[in-house]
Structures are given as structure tokens and as C-alpha cells.
Design a protein around this motif. Structure first.
Motif, PDB file in Angstrom:
ATOM      1  N   THR A 509       0.932  -0.958  -0.187  1.00 36.41           N
ATOM      2  CA  THR A 509      -0.317   0.323  -0.228  1.00 36.41           C
ATOM      3  C   THR A 509       0.370   1.664  -0.193  1.00 36.41           C
ATOM      4  OG1 THR A 509      -1.869  -0.780   1.312  1.00 36.41           O
ATOM      5  CG2 THR A 509      -1.927   0.897   1.110  1.00 36.41           C
ATOM      6  N   LEU A 518      -2.521   0.342  -4.435  1.00 35.37           N
ATOM      7  CA  LEU A 518      -1.141  -0.564  -4.600  1.00 35.37           C
ATOM      8  C   LEU A 518      -0.815  -0.563  -5.302  1.00 35.37           C
ATOM      9  CD1 LEU A 518      -4.335  -3.960  -4.637  1.00 35.37           C
ATOM     10  CD2 LEU A 518      -2.832  -2.655  -1.870  1.00 35.37           C
ATOM     11  N   THR A 536      -6.964   1.874  -2.940  1.00 35.10           N
ATOM     12  CA  THR A 536      -6.952   0.007  -2.225  1.00 35.10           C
ATOM     13  C   THR A 536      -5.521   0.100  -1.341  1.00 35.10           C
ATOM     14  OG1 THR A 536      -5.831  -0.065  -4.648  1.00 35.10           O
ATOM     15  CG2 THR A 536      -7.480  -1.002  -4.636  1.00 35.10           C
ATOM     16  N   ASN A 537      -5.914  -0.780  -0.837  1.00 33.83           N
ATOM     17  CA  ASN A 537      -4.714  -0.651   0.086  1.00 33.83           C
ATOM     18  C   ASN A 537      -4.623  -2.278   0.704  1.00 33.83           C
ATOM     19  OD1 ASN A 537      -7.154  -1.003   2.366  1.00 33.83           O
ATOM     20  ND2 ASN A 537      -6.468   1.398   2.612  1.00 33.83           N
ATOM     21  N   SER A 538      -4.111  -3.005   2.081  1.00 31.50           N
ATOM     22  CA  SER A 538      -4.096  -4.551   2.393  1.00 31.50           C
ATOM     23  C   SER A 538      -4.595  -5.127   1.320  1.00 31.50           C
ATOM     24  CB  SER A 538      -5.245  -3.871   3.998  1.00 31.50           C
ATOM     25  OG  SER A 538      -5.332  -2.754   4.500  1.00 31.50           O
ATOM     26  N   ALA A 539      -3.284  -5.424   0.955  1.00 31.78           N
ATOM     27  CA  ALA A 539      -3.529  -6.401  -0.242  1.00 31.78           C
ATOM     28  C   ALA A 539      -2.802  -7.980   0.563  1.00 31.78           C
ATOM     29  CB  ALA A 539      -3.141  -6.801  -1.348  1.00 31.78           C
ATOM     30  N   GLU A 540      -3.278  -8.885   0.411  1.00 30.87           N
ATOM     31  CA  GLU A 540      -3.417 -10.416   0.246  1.00 30.87           C
ATOM     32  C   GLU A 540      -3.388 -11.291  -0.662  1.00 30.87           C
ATOM     33  OE1 GLU A 540      -1.785 -11.862   3.126  1.00 30.87           O
ATOM     34  OE2 GLU A 540      -2.135 -10.166   3.831  1.00 30.87           O
ATOM     35  N   ILE A 548      -5.639 -11.356  -6.044  1.00 28.37           N
ATOM     36  CA  ILE A 548      -6.063 -10.315  -4.701  1.00 28.37           C
ATOM     37  C   ILE A 548      -7.290 -10.097  -4.701  1.00 28.37           C
ATOM     38  CG2 ILE A 548      -4.863  -8.225  -4.541  1.00 28.37           C
ATOM     39  CD1 ILE A 548      -2.604  -7.857  -5.850  1.00 28.37           C
ATOM     40  N   CYS A 550      -8.361  -7.251  -1.229  1.00 26.42           N
ATOM     41  CA  CYS A 550      -7.889  -5.750  -0.589  1.00 26.42           C
ATOM     42  C   CYS A 550      -8.958  -5.278  -0.239  1.00 26.42           C
ATOM     43  CB  CYS A 550      -7.438  -4.946  -1.258  1.00 26.42           C
ATOM     44  SG  CYS A 550      -7.898  -4.403  -2.885  1.00 26.42           S
ATOM     45  N   TYR A 552     -11.409  -1.688  -0.802  1.00 26.29           N
ATOM     46  CA  TYR A 552     -11.122  -1.239  -2.327  1.00 26.29           C
ATOM     47  C   TYR A 552     -12.515  -0.336  -2.078  1.00 26.29           C
ATOM     48  CZ  TYR A 552     -13.596  -0.988  -7.013  1.00 26.29           C
ATOM     49  OH  TYR A 552     -13.739  -0.856  -8.095  1.00 26.29           O
ATOM     50  N   TYR A 562     -14.407  -4.195   0.627  1.00 24.48           N
ATOM     51  CA  TYR A 562     -13.613  -5.514  -0.311  1.00 24.48           C
ATOM     52  C   TYR A 562     -13.244  -5.836  -1.414  1.00 24.48           C
ATOM     53  CZ  TYR A 562     -13.077  -5.147   4.885  1.00 24.48           C
ATOM     54  OH  TYR A 562     -12.976  -4.805   5.766  1.00 24.48           O
TER      55      TYR A 562
END
Length: 658
Positions: A509, A518, A536-540, A548, A550, A552, A562
Motif C-alpha cells: 500500500t 496498491l 485500495t489498500n491491505s492486499a493479500e 488479490i 484487498c 477497496y 473488499y
């Protein structure tokens, strides 16, 4: 009539039991036609601006504890004897001597108003009679009012899931309570509501106030902050009528500066001429904040608190405008716990009020008092391992105490079965490693920035993490033994790394112009590439490396949800909510669902799973006690590591702090 035995202020309100100036217990005062003479309190009379059955902690105020000084009460006793015996001359001489000395040192008191350990926000009424506070009841939040003198509590809004109450504020006449209703998992703005101090119908005042409001001294207007207004690159200080009508912008800030609004209200000065506001400056580094004073007449501003801060959460004027209280984290502090400071006005001289290891939030003062209300919290975190996620087989492998272990995104497995975690055991946030049974604990980073949000590459070569150094947060990597640290990004707020299964890419992020997006960068560093142009942030990254998940946001007018997006970027294939979610989230080991944390009845946290085939969510773990702050599955999906513990959070009243 009642009178304060310390300052001799008289009160005609018979419901008051404590002085609003110094917190002393009131005694029966003189008749209206009686001359103003000192009245001594009876032996054994309790002092303090709290109910007599409240637990008390006494702290010596460093600003006043300069030595033993004679007491005014002692002079009163001597003076009385002098008058009785007729030695008026001696009495006058003694009076002149005592009057020239400093007042005796006051002992600051921190006294608990609630004992539920679940209070999350609070405010005291201007007349000092009531305190409103929010209670977290297992993920459901309710609103309560306490009558301070009577020690009685009533619930004015019942518990509800995914509803949080921010910006608690009383109207100037202490008859109504304003609050911001926050619903993270619903696609709605954060409106400002008003309700009677006794409960009843909720009245909507404005559609978006975010951090709460501050009233003008005459009660005819209030001020508030609105982010991303009037454009996505701006934030504004607004003024509206007390009924929410006729909003107007008084001042605005453009990125990289901003008026932060989350749980943060401005402070209208007692003389009505200025409004104090928190300003963040992204160009100066992460969280860098200062306090400005905005002129109500023309919107011009000047800095009034020059001390450097990591972050500021709340501000409040002293009733006489002789000072400003700031609740925040000072620059260079080893922990991120909020503390309360006092700054003289206009000199700006600083004095720290709270000096303990607790965290403080929700700063509030009555109109006339030497007391304030805040929420005091403390967190205990221990590390557990549960085979197959079975709570019945969970074993505590490490006692972390209040070192905040594994809480700030710092919990991960290595391919060979060891656990990497963050901890403040050394006195500062750093990265540690240990075996899965808790043995062989080793600190990997020593006095090298503030390190958090860590991940281990699937090939076991590196630990990738976010690090705050030189006022900038960037993505770093180091070998598994802590050697050879290397900076991978060069932004000023790059955090929350995720790794692709081939261990070649880091998706993270990046905060740019006040917005989060991202980005991705090679595991060896180099040029970073923006992956998404949506917020967007906090991706997996999914176990197969194709997707991904995240946080959103579709656009500036939408709230956070999300999304599942392709690993190369692009439009989401699925957008959804995680009702009741708290903390972080991960892919399940098989990639078929999203695992997340959710509080259940009684405030107990468990791991839940949301299948991606639109089936309803289901609970995976069955813990009966404590909260879960963080979790991570082992690479083979057979072991679950958790940071578990307790958080105590109560409303406190701090008196004699000036």
C-alpha cells in the motif's frame, strides 16, 4: 447554598457535590446575608470530582511537586485562633506571610468512572454533571449516560452490530448529545445525529461530519471537518448553524496538507474568535501533525503548537483560553500510546499531564473545572498456537504482557515452522523470531527504526516489512537471521506488504496525495509500479498467485468495502462486505474463502470464514474467552498462530491537572 472549602466559591445548585474549579467536595455554605468567611471541611470528608465508591489512583504532578508548601487550610486554622484570642496583629502578620507564598502542591488524581473495561469513547457535559460513553459489547456498540454525582448509568441507545459512535459531544446547555454514527461495512457516509441526554428519538443534523463537532460559545453554531471536500484533494473546516443548516467552508487544506477528521473534532475557543484544528502534512513524513488556530472572521490561520508529533488525535481548549490540551503521540516516542499534554497560550510552553504506559483517547472538558475526562486503555497480548485451528488444542507458547506482541501485523510462519513476530520487549517495536513451541526467542532488529507489518517470503529467504525511519515509512527486506537489511521502496508512506507465491514480487500500500493505492516492486527493489488506480489498500495474494483480496473503494463518494482483483491489476471480479470484521484478513490455505476476525457474544473474538461461492460466513475457531488481535496459518494449513489477550478500556476523570 454550598461552598468550596478551598477556593470559597458559592453554589446555589444543590445537585452539585463537587467544585467545578478544583474538584473539592462542597460543604454547606453561609446564609445569603452572611459575610464570606472560610469554611473548613469536616474531618474525613472525601475530596475529588468522582463518586466516593470509585477506585482512585493518585499521581504526583511533576509540574507542581516542587517541595512542601504551607497549606491555606493551616492559615485558616491559625487565623481563627488569632481572632478568638484577640491577637489581631499577629494574625495579620501571619496572613501577609502566607499570602506571599505559592499555593500548596496539588496531587493529580485519575479516577475511574466506569468499570466495564469496554468503554471506547466518552465526553463530559459542559456543566460537569453527565458523561456519555460508548460500550463495546462483543462487537455491538451501545451508548450510555452516567450521572456523575449520583453514580447512576442509563442506556440511551441499545447495542447494534457494525455501528460505532464517534465524536461524542454535548450541546452547550448539556441537554443533548451529538454523535457520529459510523458503519464501516455499509456503503453509507458518516452522519451527525443528536439525541436527548435521557434518550429518545435520534435527529440527523448533517450527512457527513466524520470526526464530530465543536460548538461556538453562544451555542448558535458548530464547527467540523470534512475530508475530500470540496474535492478529492482537499479537506475543509466548516461552520454550520446548530441545527445543521447553512454549512459554509471557513478554511481548506490541499494535499499534502490536510485537516484529518477520523475521530478528530476541531476546538472552538472560549472567546469565540478562533477555532483550533489539527493539520497533517504528508510532505513532512508519516503522521506528522501540528495545531493551527483559524480566525473565525476571515479564515486565516497560524500555528499555535510547535512541538513535533508522530500524530495528534484530539485537542481541547482550557475554559479560560490560557492553554490548549493535546492528546497525541510525541515524535520519537517508542510506543504509539496516546498521552495528554498541556500547552500554555499563547506562549506554547509544554507540560505533559499523563506519564504512564496506558493509552488515552476521547479527551473532553467541562466548561468550568480543573478536571477532564478521557478513555484509558491497556492491552495484553500473548502468542498461542492451535493445531488445525482447534481452540481445544490451543497452547500458549509465549507470554507477551503489554509488549503488544504480534498485534501490528507482525505474525508470520517460516517454511521450516518457526514464527516471526513483532514485539516491544526491548522497549521499542522490533522484529523477533522463535520456534513454534516458544523456545529460542531472538531479536532480529535492534534500534533500527520502527518495524511492523511483516511477511516471510514463501521460499524462506527473506522477511519483508514496513519500517519507519527518518520520518518516512518504506518497505524493507532482511535475511531470515536479521542480516543484510535492504530498502525496497522510496516513498514516504509505503506499508502493508504482501508477497507473491514465487517470492519475486512485493505488493504494498502506497499513500500518495492523501489517497492509498496498491503498488508492486521486485523483491530486489528497483522501480515500483502502480497496480491499481482505484482506492485500495491491505492486499493479500491468493495461494495460487492469481488473485488479490484487498480493501477497496470505488470512488470518492463511496465507502470502503473488499474486492477480489487479478494479481496484475484491473477491475474487481467480486466486491463484498465482511460484516463485523475487526483486525486483519487472509486467504484460507485452500484459497476458497477469506478468513477474518469477528467478535462474538461477550466480546470474545474468533476466526471466521467467508466462502467465495456466496455461501454464508461460518465460524472456524471456538474460543470462549479473550480477544484475538492477529492470526496466521502455517504454509501447510495445519497450524494456526494467534496473538490473543485482553483489552481493558474505561472512562476516567483526571482532576487537579493544571
Amino acid at each position: 447554598m454550598k461552598r468550596c472549602p478551598e477556593c470559597r466559591r458559592d453554589y446555589t445548585d444543590k445537585t452539585l457535590n463537587f467544585c467545578l474549579d478544583d474538584g473539592m467536595r462542597l460543604v454547606d455554605g453561609p446564609a445569603p446575608d452572611e459575610a464570606a468567611t472560610a469554611i473548613l471541611s469536616e474531618p474525613g470528608t472525601e475530596t475529588g470530582f468522582v463518586p466516593s465508591d470509585s477506585p482512585t489512583v493518585q499521581l504526583q504532578n511533576p509540574a507542581t511537586a516542587t517541595g512542601s508548601q504551607p497549606s491555606n487550610r493551616k492559615w485558616l486554622a491559625v487565623g481563627t485562633i488569632a481572632i478568638v484570642t484577640g491577637i489581631a496583629g499577629i494574625g495579620f502578620a501571619i496572613y501577609k506571610f502566607w499570602a506571599g507564598t505559592d499555593k500548596p502542591p496539588q496531587v493529580m488524581k485519575i479516577e475511574r468512572l466506569t468499570t466495564n473495561s469496554k468503554s471506547s469513547a466518552a465526553a463530559i457535559s459542559p456543566d460537569g454533571k453527565y458523561v456519555v460513553y460508548s460500550v463495546d459489547e462483543g462487537g455491538q456498540h451501545s451508548l450510555w449516560v452516567r450521572h456523575v454525582a449520583a453514580s447512576s448509568n442509563i442506556q440511551i441507545i441499545p447495542p447494534a452490530e457494525d455501528v460505532y459512535y464517534w465524536g461524542l459531544t454535548f450541546t452547550p446547555d448539556s441537554s443533548y448529545i451529538n454523535f457520529v454514527k459510523v458503519q464501516f461495512e455499509k456503503n453509507v457516509a458518516w452522519p451527525l445525529y443528536q439525541i436527548s441526554v435521557l434518550g429518545g428519538t435520534q435527529k440527523k443534523l448533517t450527512a457527513q461530519a466524520e470526526g464530530g463537532v465543536s460548538y461556538s460559545p453562544d451555542g448558535k453554531q458548530f464547527a467540523f471537518v470534512r475530508e475530500e471536500y470540496p474535492s478529492a484533494e482537499e479537506s475543509s473546516l466548516l461552520i454550520a448553524n446548530a441545527d445543521g443548516t447553512e454549512e459554509r467552508i471557513l478554511a481548506s487544506r490541499k494535499t499534502p496538507e490536510s485537516f484529518p477528521s477520523r475521530e478528530t473534532a476541531p476546538a472552538w475557543s472560549p472567546d469565540g474568535k478562533t477555532i483550533a484544528c489539527i493539520v497533517s502534512d504528508e510532505a513532512k513524513g508519516v503522521g506528522r501533525s501540528h495545531v493551527v488556530e483559524v480566525n473565525v472572521a476571515d479564515g486565516t490561520s497560524k500555528i499555535v503548537v510547535t512541538k513535533e508529533w508522530e500524530d495528534i488525535f484530539q485537542i481541547a481548549w482550557l475554559p479560560d483560553k490560557r492553554g490548549l490540551l493535546v492528546l497525541g503521540v510525541e515524535k520519537g516516542g517508542v510506543s504509539y500510546a496516546g498521552q495528554i499534554w498541556s500547552f500554555s497560550y499563547p506562549e506554547g510552553e509544554a507540560r505533559r499531564i499523563t506519564t504512564d504506559f496506558n493509552n488515552y483517547s476521547s479527551l473532553s472538558l467541562p466548561s468550568e473545572s480543573n478536571a477532564l475526562v478521557a478513555v484509558q486503555s491497556n492491552m495484553i497480548s500473548n502468542i498461542w498456537v492451535a493445531a488445525g485451528g482447534d481452540a481445544g488444542r490451543a497452547v500458549q507458547i509465549k507470554s507477551g504482557g503489554n509488549n503488544l506482541e504480534g498485534i501490528y501485523g507482525g505474525l508470520a510462519w517460516t517454511p521450516d515452522g518457526r514464527i516471526v513476530y513483532d514485539s516491544m520487549a526491548s522497549g521499542a517495536p522490533d522484529i523477533w523470531i522463535m520456534n513454534s513451541d516458544g523456545t529460542a526467542q531472538k531479536q532480529l532488529m535492534v534500534t533500527a527504526g520502527v518495524n511492523f507489518r511483516l511477511k516471510v517470503t514463501p521460499d524462506g529467504r527473506y522477511i519483508v516489512f514496513a519500517s519507519l525511519r527518518n520520518d518516512q515509512v518504506n518497505i524493507w527486506r532482511m535475511n531470515l537471521d536479521g542480516s543484510d537489511p535492504k530498502q525496497l521502496t522510496n516513498g514516504n508512506n509505503d506499508w502493508d506488504p504482501a508477497l507473491t507465491p514465487d517470492s519475486q514480487w512485493v505488493i504494498y500500500t502506497a499513500q500518495r496525495a492523501g489517497m492509498s493505492y496498491l503498488w508492486k516492486v521486485s523483491i530486489d527493489g528497483g522501480n515500483a509500479v502502480q497496480l491499481m488506480d482505484k482506492y485500495t489498500n491491505s492486499a493479500e495474494v491468493s495461494p495460487d498467485g492469481k488473485w488479490i483480496v484487498c480493501s477497496y473503494r470505488e470512488d470518492v463518494n463511496s465507502t470502503w468495502r473488499y474486492a477480489i482483483i487479478p494479481v496484475e491489476g484491473g477491475e474487481p471480479s467480486k466486491v463484498f462486505d465482511l460484516l463485523g470484521k475487526k483486525g486483519n484478513f487472509h486467504w484460507s490455505p485452500d484459497g476458497r474463502s477469506i478468513n477474518y476476525l469477528r467478535d462474538t457474544q461477550g466480546g470474545v473474538t474468533n476466526v471466521w470464514s467467508l466462502p467465495l461461492d456466496d455461501k454464508p460466513p461460518k465460524q472456524l475457531t471456538d474460543f470462549k474467552t479473550e480477544q484475538i488481535y492477529n492470526f496466521a496459518w502455517s504454509p501447510d494449513g495445519k497450524q494456526l498462530v494467534l496473538a490473543r489477550g485482553t483489552t481493558t478500556s474505561d472512562v476516567v476523570l483526571i482532576s487537579n491537572f493544571r
